[in-house]
Design a protein around this motif. Sequence first.
Motif, PDB file in Angstrom:
ATOM      1  N   VAL A 167      -4.525 -16.430  10.445  1.00 60.76           N
ATOM      2  CA  VAL A 167      -4.458 -17.706  11.148  1.00 60.76           C
ATOM      3  C   VAL A 167      -3.001 -18.126  11.339  1.00 60.76           C
ATOM      4  N   GLY A 168      -2.207 -17.915  10.316  1.00 64.92           N
ATOM      5  CA  GLY A 168      -0.833 -18.445  10.316  1.00 64.92           C
ATOM      6  C   GLY A 168       0.154 -17.628  11.137  1.00 64.92           C
ATOM      7  N   ILE A 169       0.064 -16.294  11.046  1.00 62.54           N
ATOM      8  CA  ILE A 169       1.092 -15.474  11.696  1.00 62.54           C
ATOM      9  C   ILE A 169       1.094 -15.620  13.223  1.00 62.54           C
ATOM     10  N   PRO A 170      -0.086 -15.612  13.891  1.00 63.45           N
ATOM     11  CA  PRO A 170      -0.034 -15.793  15.346  1.00 63.45           C
ATOM     12  C   PRO A 170       0.720 -17.064  15.746  1.00 63.45           C
ATOM     13  N   PHE A 171       0.496 -18.118  15.000  1.00 69.83           N
ATOM     14  CA  PHE A 171       1.174 -19.375  15.297  1.00 69.83           C
ATOM     15  C   PHE A 171       2.687 -19.228  15.160  1.00 69.83           C
ATOM     16  N   MET A 172       3.125 -18.617  14.063  1.00 71.10           N
ATOM     17  CA  MET A 172       4.566 -18.439  13.830  1.00 71.10           C
ATOM     18  C   MET A 172       5.184 -17.546  14.896  1.00 71.10           C
ATOM     19  N   ILE A 173       4.455 -16.494  15.286  1.00 65.01           N
ATOM     20  CA  ILE A 173       4.978 -15.572  16.298  1.00 65.01           C
ATOM     21  C   ILE A 173       5.122 -16.281  17.637  1.00 65.01           C
ATOM     22  N   SER A 174       4.077 -17.016  17.997  1.00 58.58           N
ATOM     23  CA  SER A 174       4.100 -17.709  19.280  1.00 58.58           C
ATOM     24  C   SER A 174       5.249 -18.719  19.329  1.00 58.58           C
ATOM     25  N   LEU A 175       5.400 -19.439  18.220  1.00 56.25           N
ATOM     26  CA  LEU A 175       6.474 -20.449  18.151  1.00 56.25           C
ATOM     27  C   LEU A 175       7.844 -19.784  18.234  1.00 56.25           C
ATOM     28  N   ALA A 176       8.020 -18.668  17.520  1.00 51.47           N
ATOM     29  CA  ALA A 176       9.315 -17.981  17.530  1.00 51.47           C
ATOM     30  C   ALA A 176       9.627 -17.456  18.928  1.00 51.47           C
TER      31      ALA A 176
ATOM     32  N   LEU B  75       8.507 -18.613  21.734  1.00 45.87           N
ATOM     33  CA  LEU B  75       8.772 -19.788  22.577  1.00 45.87           C
ATOM     34  C   LEU B  75      10.213 -20.264  22.402  1.00 45.87           C
ATOM     35  N   ILE B  76      10.647 -20.388  21.148  1.00 45.18           N
ATOM     36  CA  ILE B  76      12.024 -20.837  20.894  1.00 45.18           C
ATOM     37  C   ILE B  76      13.016 -19.825  21.463  1.00 45.18           C
ATOM     38  N   GLY B  77      12.673 -18.536  21.295  1.00 43.10           N
ATOM     39  CA  GLY B  77      13.547 -17.483  21.819  1.00 43.10           C
ATOM     40  C   GLY B  77      13.749 -17.606  23.325  1.00 43.10           C
ATOM     41  N   ILE B  78      12.677 -17.918  24.042  1.00 43.29           N
ATOM     42  CA  ILE B  78      12.789 -18.048  25.504  1.00 43.29           C
ATOM     43  C   ILE B  78      13.512 -19.344  25.856  1.00 43.29           C
ATOM     44  N   ALA B  79      13.086 -20.437  25.207  1.00 43.18           N
ATOM     45  CA  ALA B  79      13.619 -21.747  25.574  1.00 43.18           C
ATOM     46  C   ALA B  79      15.110 -21.848  25.273  1.00 43.18           C
ATOM     47  N   ARG B  80      15.541 -21.285  24.134  1.00 41.54           N
ATOM     48  CA  ARG B  80      16.962 -21.404  23.760  1.00 41.54           C
ATOM     49  C   ARG B  80      17.752 -20.154  24.118  1.00 41.54           C
ATOM     50  N   ARG B  81      17.106 -19.222  24.793  1.00 44.68           N
ATOM     51  CA  ARG B  81      17.733 -17.938  25.135  1.00 44.68           C
ATOM     52  C   ARG B  81      18.375 -17.304  23.911  1.00 44.68           C
TER      53      ARG B  81
ATOM     54  N   PHE C  23      15.339 -15.024  17.839  1.00 50.09           N
ATOM     55  CA  PHE C  23      13.965 -15.520  17.697  1.00 50.09           C
ATOM     56  C   PHE C  23      12.972 -14.569  18.356  1.00 50.09           C
ATOM     57  N   THR C  24      13.378 -14.021  19.515  1.00 50.59           N
ATOM     58  CA  THR C  24      12.509 -13.043  20.170  1.00 50.59           C
ATOM     59  C   THR C  24      12.291 -11.847  19.254  1.00 50.59           C
ATOM     60  N   ARG C  25      13.374 -11.451  18.580  1.00 47.75           N
ATOM     61  CA  ARG C  25      13.288 -10.315  17.664  1.00 47.75           C
ATOM     62  C   ARG C  25      12.327 -10.620  16.508  1.00 47.75           C
ATOM     63  N   MET C  26      12.387 -11.866  16.015  1.00 45.74           N
ATOM     64  CA  MET C  26      11.455 -12.248  14.932  1.00 45.74           C
ATOM     65  C   MET C  26      10.018 -12.064  15.398  1.00 45.74           C
ATOM     66  N   ALA C  27       9.718 -12.620  16.589  1.00 43.93           N
ATOM     67  CA  ALA C  27       8.345 -12.545  17.108  1.00 43.93           C
ATOM     68  C   ALA C  27       7.929 -11.088  17.206  1.00 43.93           C
ATOM     69  N   ARG C  28       8.855 -10.266  17.682  1.00 42.36           N
ATOM     70  CA  ARG C  28       8.559  -8.864  17.892  1.00 42.36           C
ATOM     71  C   ARG C  28       8.300  -8.142  16.582  1.00 42.36           C
ATOM     72  N   GLN C  29       9.113  -8.459  15.598  1.00 48.02           N
ATOM     73  CA  GLN C  29       8.946  -7.769  14.316  1.00 48.02           C
ATOM     74  C   GLN C  29       7.690  -8.218  13.580  1.00 48.02           C
TER      75      GLN C  29
ATOM     76  N   ALA D 247      15.122  -3.428  16.484  1.00 49.95           N
ATOM     77  CA  ALA D 247      14.776  -4.507  17.411  1.00 49.95           C
ATOM     78  C   ALA D 247      13.492  -4.169  18.159  1.00 49.95           C
ATOM     79  N   ASP D 248      13.171  -2.892  18.246  1.00 46.08           N
ATOM     80  CA  ASP D 248      12.054  -2.507  19.102  1.00 46.08           C
ATOM     81  C   ASP D 248      10.866  -1.989  18.299  1.00 46.08           C
ATOM     82  N   SER D 249      10.597  -2.613  17.161  1.00 52.10           N
ATOM     83  CA  SER D 249       9.533  -2.061  16.328  1.00 52.10           C
ATOM     84  C   SER D 249       8.166  -2.551  16.780  1.00 52.10           C
ATOM     85  N   ASP D 250       7.699  -2.025  17.901  1.00 50.51           N
ATOM     86  CA  ASP D 250       6.326  -2.265  18.319  1.00 50.51           C
ATOM     87  C   ASP D 250       5.392  -1.460  17.439  1.00 50.51           C
TER      88      ASP D 250
END
Lengths: 451, 259
Positions: free
Chosen positions: A26-35, A37-43, A47-53, A446-449
């Motif tokens: 329940v918690g991780i999707p929320f944190m990923i989405s938020l991270a 979002l911040i990554g895009i909004a603040r360029r 943060f994008t890397r956090m979401a990705r990892q 950075a690219d750990s899909d």
Amino acid sequence: MDTVAFGRAFLGTTMAFHIAFALFGVGIPFMISLAELIGIARRDGDFTRMARQWTFAMAVLFVAGALSGTVIAVVFAVLLPPFMAIVSKVVILPFFIETFAFFIEAIFLGIYAYTWDSFKGKWTHWLTSLPIVIASCASAFLITTVNAWMAAPTGFTMKADGSITDINQWQAMWNSAVPTRTGHSIVAYYATTAFVIAAVAAWQFIRRKPSPSSRRYHEKMLAFSLAVAFLFSLAVGVTGDTSARYAAQHEPEKFAAMEDVTSTRADAPLTIGGIFDGAGRLRDTVTVPGALSILVGGTRATVITGLSAFDPSTWPPLFIHYFFDAMVAIGIFMVFVPLLFFALRGMRPTAEMGGRRRGWAYGRAMGWLTVAAGILSVIGVEAGWMLTEIGRQPYTIQGILLTKDAFTRSPAVLAYAVVFPLFYAVLAAVTLLVLVRHYRPRNVRADSDPS
Amino acid sequence: MLAYFAIGLVVISLFLYALLFMIECGATVLIASPRLSDGRDDGVYAYIGPVWETTNVFLIFALVSFIAFFPGAVPIWGSALAVPFLLFLAVTGVRVVFMLYVFYHRAASRAIRVLLAVFALAAPAVFAGAIVPFFLTGEMPYGSAAWLLAAVLAAFTLAATLLISSSFFSYLETRRRGSIETKAAGWRFVRAVLVFAIPFFGMAFAQLPYIVYPSAALTGSFANPAAARVLFAAFAAGFILVMPSLMWLFRLSIGKRRQ
């Protein structure tokens, strides 16, 4: 051991494992989405890397959670036939809707994890995270409505011969315990996930000196997760207070046991801590005169019903007082840790301290406190559920079905069931192993899909 | 009438689960054996990656809708099938744990890959051999004549698993290469699915109006009308939400071409 005690031990273990997986689901999707979002909004690429990892962790934990959820679905059908006979008629609707939420979650998890960099619009990939966030929250909500119904069963009439009529599944789903129970548990999952992520970040500052880029990354991760943790910990406190007052009104036996109120009285003291002596009395407590009455009703005149008002055969085990105190103590700690962090972080570095004051926020002591908060928050969620489940005893469905009547009569079935706690231990070990190996420093790219 | 619609829903979702599950079982065999996979590992991983987490949801859906629509039958199969179900779950569980390890860890040793394949093939055999015969005959396969049925079902399911998954991955491979054989390979896969689907649906519907022969009939165990209405309403809403997403996922999963 008798059949029921064995069955309960088994079910308790199953649930304790499941909740540990499910809360991150329940918690991780929320944190990923938020991270993201911040990554895009603040360029901000960090943060994008956090979401990705974290996506990898989300995928792994989803599998573990789905599997343990499947086990539970079958276990209920198999181990608790009398319980399922009632649930399947009265309150199966939330489970049924939940399967669709589950579909959405699994499908978009696959899409989200495999479409980084595949869309032209910068928001499109982030948008695919929203169904996961909404569906995982909906899943938790729907399942918890059934648990709430077990404490506040409505939507049917049970005749003297045990047959069930006047079924209204919709009403059963929206029973009176839903708002407090779902609210309190879901915000706790968000807070706990944020704390565990914070603990992972803090670990970097405890273990070694990170490189400057890793340092910047983990400083952001720590501050971000503790900010989220702080907001949700406050929400945990507020909803916890509402939940306790709900219990005082609707589950008086449980409330009396968890707050250690023996006889009905006004001006009831708040009892903190203590140890049960051989005679089942709580000793060496800290008491605050009148505080419990004030917490429940706002005035010292508020009357609190004590255990003596009820038949002892309907009392829950008195040791739930420990779970309650553990949960509250951890809840307070969860508000304190982020506050301390942001206070330290806000301090100006001064020359006479060698410019180190601000560094305290990212120092070892703060790091250990954060790690402690990460571990304790998980224990807090477990304690909360122990309080809920054991606090409802001797009933499985309050006032309707006693736990001793809820289990299968077949000892053979229970004997087979013993493999499942073992299986859960293996599942937990493999999940941890996969996560730890993946996130080993040399593997973190950075690219750990998950592909 | 509604009861027939509901059992159709359960059977179809169970079929979709079986299909996805069989393809995955075959994939684990390919991953376990370099000789069989013949360098197709990447294709296998690329297909399985986005999809396999969804596969298990079909099982959950089949199970929950079966319980929701036919609560009257739960006490009958719930107690009788306790042990086979727990066994199936244990085997499936081990399979998923191994997949978690092999799939997300990639460096898993040969021995673990082989174990995964063994458990992956054991799961459909247990389901077909230990669970299905009870619904068909009302008797457990051990200690009764139903054991022969159980053996036949298990063997058939294993054969179907290998047939379906091998033809599926051949199809994917030709498609990825953009080969002219793509269409023929696609038909081979469709025929393999039909070989499984015809007896599957045949047995399921020949069984009607019984759910568990002969103790639980369709209409007698069906949910009460009010509950059924709410469940169908929920299904309609859920179906509209899930279907397009599912299509998107599968297109993503099998649609990538190498060029």
